[in-house]
Design a protein around this motif. Structure first.
Motif, PDB file in Angstrom:
ATOM      1  N   ALA A 428      -3.892  -4.170  -1.403  1.00 17.98           N
ATOM      2  CA  ALA A 428      -4.868  -3.231  -1.971  1.00 17.98           C
ATOM      3  C   ALA A 428      -5.457  -3.773  -3.265  1.00 17.98           C
ATOM      4  N   ARG A 429      -4.636  -4.430  -4.059  1.00 14.70           N
ATOM      5  CA  ARG A 429      -5.115  -4.967  -5.338  1.00 14.70           C
ATOM      6  C   ARG A 429      -6.197  -6.014  -5.116  1.00 14.70           C
ATOM      7  N   ARG A 430      -5.988  -6.872  -4.113  1.00  5.88           N
ATOM      8  CA  ARG A 430      -7.019  -7.880  -3.814  1.00  5.88           C
ATOM      9  C   ARG A 430      -8.277  -7.230  -3.237  1.00  5.88           C
ATOM     10  N   ALA A 431      -8.080  -6.195  -2.426  1.00  5.53           N
ATOM     11  CA  ALA A 431      -9.214  -5.584  -1.728  1.00  5.53           C
ATOM     12  C   ALA A 431     -10.162  -4.838  -2.658  1.00  5.53           C
ATOM     13  N   VAL A 432      -9.676  -4.374  -3.807  1.00  5.20           N
ATOM     14  CA  VAL A 432     -10.537  -3.589  -4.700  1.00  5.20           C
ATOM     15  C   VAL A 432     -11.218  -4.445  -5.765  1.00  5.20           C
ATOM     16  N   LYS A 433     -11.114  -5.757  -5.667  1.00  7.24           N
ATOM     17  CA  LYS A 433     -11.753  -6.603  -6.674  1.00  7.24           C
ATOM     18  C   LYS A 433     -13.282  -6.507  -6.586  1.00  7.24           C
ATOM     19  N   SER A 434     -13.825  -6.662  -5.400  1.00  8.87           N
ATOM     20  CA  SER A 434     -15.281  -6.561  -5.227  1.00  8.87           C
ATOM     21  C   SER A 434     -15.594  -6.171  -3.789  1.00  8.87           C
ATOM     22  N   PRO A 435     -15.224  -4.969  -3.382  1.00 12.16           N
ATOM     23  CA  PRO A 435     -15.453  -4.541  -1.997  1.00 12.16           C
ATOM     24  C   PRO A 435     -16.913  -4.139  -1.770  1.00 12.16           C
ATOM     25  N   GLU A 436     -17.268  -4.029  -0.495  1.00  9.58           N
ATOM     26  CA  GLU A 436     -18.615  -3.586  -0.143  1.00  9.58           C
ATOM     27  C   GLU A 436     -18.784  -2.091  -0.344  1.00  9.58           C
ATOM     28  N   PHE A 437     -17.686  -1.348  -0.276  1.00 10.04           N
ATOM     29  CA  PHE A 437     -17.770   0.096  -0.518  1.00 10.04           C
ATOM     30  C   PHE A 437     -18.208   0.318  -1.957  1.00 10.04           C
ATOM     31  N   THR A 438     -19.268   1.048  -2.162  1.00 12.66           N
ATOM     32  CA  THR A 438     -19.913   1.102  -3.478  1.00 12.66           C
ATOM     33  C   THR A 438     -19.385   2.191  -4.397  1.00 12.66           C
ATOM     34  N   ASP A 439     -18.854   3.262  -3.839  1.00 16.17           N
ATOM     35  CA  ASP A 439     -18.505   4.424  -4.663  1.00 16.17           C
ATOM     36  C   ASP A 439     -17.087   4.308  -5.217  1.00 16.17           C
ATOM     37  N   PHE A 440     -16.936   3.505  -6.269  1.00 18.01           N
ATOM     38  CA  PHE A 440     -15.607   3.317  -6.869  1.00 18.01           C
ATOM     39  C   PHE A 440     -15.133   4.593  -7.568  1.00 18.01           C
ATOM     40  N   SER A 441     -16.061   5.417  -8.048  1.00 20.43           N
ATOM     41  CA  SER A 441     -15.660   6.673  -8.696  1.00 20.43           C
ATOM     42  C   SER A 441     -15.001   7.621  -7.690  1.00 20.43           C
ATOM     43  N   LEU A 442     -15.542   7.670  -6.477  1.00 19.61           N
ATOM     44  CA  LEU A 442     -14.924   8.492  -5.438  1.00 19.61           C
ATOM     45  C   LEU A 442     -13.527   7.982  -5.118  1.00 19.61           C
ATOM     46  N   ALA A 443     -13.380   6.665  -5.010  1.00 20.27           N
ATOM     47  CA  ALA A 443     -12.058   6.097  -4.736  1.00 20.27           C
ATOM     48  C   ALA A 443     -11.080   6.421  -5.855  1.00 20.27           C
ATOM     49  N   ALA A 444     -11.535   6.360  -7.100  1.00 15.46           N
ATOM     50  CA  ALA A 444     -10.661   6.681  -8.239  1.00 15.46           C
ATOM     51  C   ALA A 444     -10.236   8.145  -8.206  1.00 15.46           C
ATOM     52  N   ASN A 445     -11.159   9.046  -7.882  1.00 15.56           N
ATOM     53  CA  ASN A 445     -10.813  10.463  -7.773  1.00 15.56           C
ATOM     54  C   ASN A 445      -9.800  10.715  -6.655  1.00 15.56           C
ATOM     55  N   CYS A 446      -9.890   9.938  -5.582  1.00 12.14           N
ATOM     56  CA  CYS A 446      -8.913  10.067  -4.498  1.00 12.14           C
ATOM     57  C   CYS A 446      -7.515   9.652  -4.960  1.00 12.14           C
ATOM     58  N   LEU A 447      -7.447   8.613  -5.769  1.00 16.45           N
ATOM     59  CA  LEU A 447      -6.146   8.198  -6.294  1.00 16.45           C
ATOM     60  C   LEU A 447      -5.604   9.235  -7.273  1.00 16.45           C
ATOM     61  N   LEU A 448      -6.483   9.876  -8.024  1.00 18.12           N
ATOM     62  CA  LEU A 448      -6.031  10.966  -8.900  1.00 18.12           C
ATOM     63  C   LEU A 448      -5.464  12.113  -8.070  1.00 18.12           C
ATOM     64  N   TRP A 449      -6.062  12.393  -6.934  1.00 16.74           N
ATOM     65  CA  TRP A 449      -5.521  13.435  -6.050  1.00 16.74           C
ATOM     66  C   TRP A 449      -4.138  13.024  -5.551  1.00 16.74           C
ATOM     67  N   LEU A 450      -3.979  11.740  -5.187  1.00 18.39           N
ATOM     68  CA  LEU A 450      -2.665  11.253  -4.767  1.00 18.39           C
ATOM     69  C   LEU A 450      -1.643  11.385  -5.889  1.00 18.39           C
ATOM     70  N   ALA A 451      -2.061  11.085  -7.126  1.00 20.43           N
ATOM     71  CA  ALA A 451      -1.148  11.117  -8.266  1.00 20.43           C
ATOM     72  C   ALA A 451      -0.727  12.530  -8.627  1.00 20.43           C
ATOM     73  N   ASN A 452      -1.495  13.514  -8.233  1.00 19.17           N
ATOM     74  CA  ASN A 452      -1.216  14.892  -8.622  1.00 19.17           C
ATOM     75  C   ASN A 452      -0.878  15.767  -7.413  1.00 19.17           C
ATOM     76  N   GLU A 453      -1.876  16.273  -6.705  1.00 21.48           N
ATOM     77  CA  GLU A 453      -1.599  17.189  -5.599  1.00 21.48           C
ATOM     78  C   GLU A 453      -0.739  16.547  -4.509  1.00 21.48           C
ATOM     79  N   GLY A 454      -1.114  15.314  -4.115  1.00 22.82           N
ATOM     80  CA  GLY A 454      -0.351  14.658  -3.060  1.00 22.82           C
ATOM     81  C   GLY A 454       1.076  14.377  -3.463  1.00 22.82           C
ATOM     82  N   ARG A 455       1.261  13.870  -4.653  1.00 24.73           N
ATOM     83  CA  ARG A 455       2.606  13.546  -5.131  1.00 24.73           C
ATOM     84  C   ARG A 455       3.443  14.800  -5.332  1.00 24.73           C
ATOM     85  N   ASN A 456       2.840  15.839  -5.906  1.00 19.41           N
ATOM     86  CA  ASN A 456       3.596  17.080  -6.135  1.00 19.41           C
ATOM     87  C   ASN A 456       4.066  17.685  -4.816  1.00 19.41           C
ATOM     88  N   SER A 457       3.235  17.586  -3.782  1.00 16.71           N
ATOM     89  CA  SER A 457       3.630  18.103  -2.479  1.00 16.71           C
ATOM     90  C   SER A 457       4.839  17.350  -1.946  1.00 16.71           C
TER      91      SER A 457
END
Length: 540
Positions: A428-457
């Protein structure tokens, strides 16, 4: 009769002098001999003999210079050499003793083996030992000078690394990339000591630690690299700030380092400490001690390094057979047998000492592992405790957290802000260096969901409550089903059986978001196995 005050004062000294003598193995060197000479093995033997003669206080016998068996005794500066020649191999070994010039009763022993096998490069190995009655061997390890002598005149290498008594200086971005590849090379045998140069330094190639003396002291047991400030960005970009080194700091990258390695296993010495009066000396001593320790721990005795006692025992057995075949007298054969028995007893003693050493190191390793696991559990508990306190106060842990500015900052942002909750695998670390998927803010918000709601569950004991859970507009959490896959992280196996996905059936990498992850209950972290594309699997 009552002891006099003078006698009482001398008792500790006599007790120390009468203590048992113990042999400490200080370091090991294993290398192949280069091709700077027409006969590199013979050239290396000559260099070793020249070194031994300078320390002997006299002249070695003619047999020594003919690379035959010899014995030389000179007031504690003793040397013994043996040679075994067969159709398959030619092994020459020497054991040289030298009393310490400052500590009475301490004897330094250097064992060197130069061997050749058919169709292979000649091999060079060295063991440095110290015999002493001291309870603790308080030294600052230094590789014997003969290693530098052989390296300069004959050439030495360990794997792909040419061994030199001078540090390697990175002078281009291509060389910086090569250094990063060398760091994660799983075939690397030697520690990498990376010394960076402060950005405000007067000399762009002068670190805060003396690189030249460190390279000489650790020649053959470590690799010293100097990285000027402009080229440290490559290390940070590849491995993130937690695993990088810059700004005048020094870092040790042990063999086995990887993109997902724990940064705490590869120690960092910050520039502020090196700028203190005693900082450089303390750091150099620690690094040299570590290099010596790792050389003994990682270099196999009997394989990469040979013990002199074992070689001499084999030679004496060979000599016994030669005497029997020649019809030598019983007296000569008895002397040969007695000498071999004494050598075997010495070999048994060394094996016993080695077993005691490894047993003690195993116990220490177990204690460190237990302490590390306990600290890890305590850290996970503390992270959760702090998060709960924040929520009890009616606040959100990441309410004021800024999102990354680009994909280039994404991995570092995750390391810095989601540590203890979400971690990226090397893939994953290599894949996020310069991917074609453009919306990095959306990806970051998804990880925040994992860090909070997903993890708490997950901590609450289940994952069913977040099945098909909305993560963001058009993005949901779902089970992978047939797209599940196994992956490894820090030596353990996991199954990425959940993923965050956006809607639609598009496989266009610029618009299709997938974040595959697994839950690690022991560390209470979400491990991101791959992102941000749809992963090609057997099902797809």
């Amino acid at each position: 009769m009552q002891a006099s005050p003078i006698w009482k004062a001398l008792v500790p000294l006599f007790a120390r002098m009468a203590g048992p003598v113990r042999e400490h193995e200080v370091l090991r060197v294993a290398a192949t001999i280069g091709t700077r000479k027409q006969k590199p093995a013979n050239a290396a033997r000559q260099e070793v003999l020249a070194w031994a003669q300078r320390r002997s206080g006299g002249r070695l016998p003619q047999e020594a210079w003919q690379h035959r068996d010899f014995e030389y005794f000179s007031g504690g500066r003793n040397s013994i050499g043996v040679r075994i020649q067969t159709e398959q191999a030619d092994v020459w070994a020497i054991r040289a003793e030298d009393p310490d010039k400052q500590i009475p009763g301490r004897i330094w022993t250097t064992e060197v083996v130069v061997g050749t096998l058919a169709d292979q490069a000649p091999r060079f190995s060295l063991r440095l030992l110290a015999s002493t009655s001291e309870d603790e061997l308080d030294i600052e390890p230094h590789v014997p000078g003969l290693v530098q002598q052989v390296a300069e005149h004959c050439g030495l290498a360990r794997g792909c690394n040419v061994l030199a008594a001078t540090p390697r200086v990175i002078r281009s971005y291509e060389e910086a990339d090569d250094l990063c590849d060398q760091m994660v090379d799983q075939n690397r045998k030697l520690p990498l000591f990376v010394l960076t140069v402060p950005e405000a330094g007067t000399n762009e190639e002068e670190p805060l630690l003396d690189a030249d003396s460190l390279a000489r002291a650790t020649l053959g047991i470590a690799i010293v690299v100097v990285v000027p400030a402009p080229f440290t960005w490559g290390i940070t970009d590849r491995f993130g700030k937690q695993r990088s080194v810059f700004g005048g700091a020094v870092r040790v990258y042990l063999p086995g380092f990887a993109e997902d390695a724990s940064p705490y296993n590869h120690r960092l010495v910050i520039a502020d400490h090196l700028a203190t009066q005693d900082g450089p000396a303390q750091c150099a001593r620690w690094i040299r001690t570590l290099a010596a320790y790792e050389s003994v721990r990682r270099t196999l005795l009997g394989d990469e390094v040979l013990a002199f006692a074992a070689i001499r025992s084999s030679r004496l057995k060979q000599r016994q057979q030669e005497l029997a075949n020649e019809g030598a007298s019983d007296v000569e054969q008895l002397k040969a047998a007695e000498l071999r028995i004494a050598t075997l007893e010495k070999q048994v003693e060394e094996e016993r000492a080695a077993q005691e050493y490894y047993a003690s190191e195993h116990d220490r390793a177990e204690q460190r592992a237990e302490a590390a696991e306990e600290q890890q559990r305590a850290s996970a508990f503390r992270v959760q405790q702090l998060l709960s306190q924040i929520e009890q106060q009616g606040e959100k842990a990441d309410a004021t957290l800024s999102l990354p500015d680009s994909w280039a900052d994404f991995a570092n942002w995750c390391d810095s802000n989601l540590a203890g909750r979400v971690v990226l695998s090397p893939v994953a670390r290599r894949a996020v260096k310069s991917p074609e998927f453009t919306d990095f803010s959306l990806a970051a918000n998804c990880l925040l969901w994992l860090a909070n709601e997903g993890r708490n569950s997950r901590i609450s004991g289940g994952d069913g409550s977040i099945r098909e859970e909305p993560v963001s507009d058009g993005v949901r959490n779902a089970h992978c089903g047939k797209d599940s896959f196994d992956f490894s992280w820090q030596g353990n196996q996991y199954t990425a059986d959940w993923h965050i996905k956006n809607g639609g059936n598009t496989r266009d990498p610029s618009r299709c978001l997938r974040i595959y992850y697994a839950w690690d209950g022991s560390t209470q972290q979400m491990i991101v196995a791959d992102m941000p594309y749809h992963r090609r699997t057997g099902a797809t």
